[in-house]
Design a protein around this motif. Sequence first.
Motif: not given
Length: 260
Positions: A195-196, A199, A250-251, A254-255, A257-258
Motif C-alpha cells: 500500500r502507499p 494510507l 489518504i488522498a 494515493w496521489r 502512489k499515482k
Amino acid sequence: MTYPNIDPVALDLGFVKIHWYGVMYLLAFASAWLLARYRSRQSWSVVKTKDVEDLIVYIAFGVIIGGRLGSAIFYNFSHWITDPLWIFRIWEGGMAFHGGLIGVLVALWRFSRRIKKPFVATAEFIVPMVPLGLAFGRLGNFIGGELWGRPTDGWWGMVFPGAGDQPRHPSQLYEMFLEGILLFAILFWVSRKPRPAGLVGGLFLFLYGLFRYLVEFVREPDEGIPLLFDWMTRGQQLCVPMMVAGIVLIAWAWRKKKID
C-alpha cells in the motif's frame, strides 16, 4: 442488563493496591510489544527486533505523559489548577486519547530520528497496534464504572454506580468494539498488503475519529464542559480535525502512489 460492578482494585497487597485500570495499561503495552516483535520480523519492517523494547518505552512515555496532559488541558483544566498534584495520581483515572495521540506522535518522531528512518514509515509500523491498547483502555473504563453513556430504554442498558437509577448505554463497550477490535482488524489487514505510505495512518485517523464521533452521541457529555452549538461534545470537536487530517493523508498517499 446488570452491570457487573467489579471492584476497581484488582489486587490489594496491603502496602500497595493494584487497580484494574493499571492492569489494562500493562496488557495494552504487552500486546503492543508482542505484535511489534512479530511485525519487526517481516521483511518490510523499518523497525528491527532489537529496537522493539526501546520503541515500546518511547510509546509508553508518550501515552502516559500526553494522555494525562490532554486530560488536564482538554477536560479537567479547572480541576488541575485547583489541585496541581492531581495530574500525578494516574490511578484515579483521567487519560485523554487525543492527548495520548499527540504524545505518541512526538515520541515516534524522536524514535524515528534515533533509528534514522522516515517518520511516516515508523508511525505506520506502530499504528495497527494502537487499537488493541484502546480496547484494553475502554475495558478499564467499563470496569471502573466511568465514562458511561446517556440514558436508554434498550434492554442492553446498565445502571452504573454513581450515575443514578437510569439504565445507560454501556458506551465504553461500544468504543472497545469499534475503536479497538474492529479498527485493529481493519488496520492489521490493510497493513499486511502492499500500500502507499501514509494510507494506514490516514485510515487510523479517519476511522477512529468517525467511530468516536458517532459513539459520542450516546455517551454522557463531560461534566462542566459546554457543548458547541448546544450538541457537539468536546470529544466530537477533537475528532473533526482528526477525520479531516485522515482524509488529507489518504488522498496524499494515493496521489503519491499515482505519481510514483
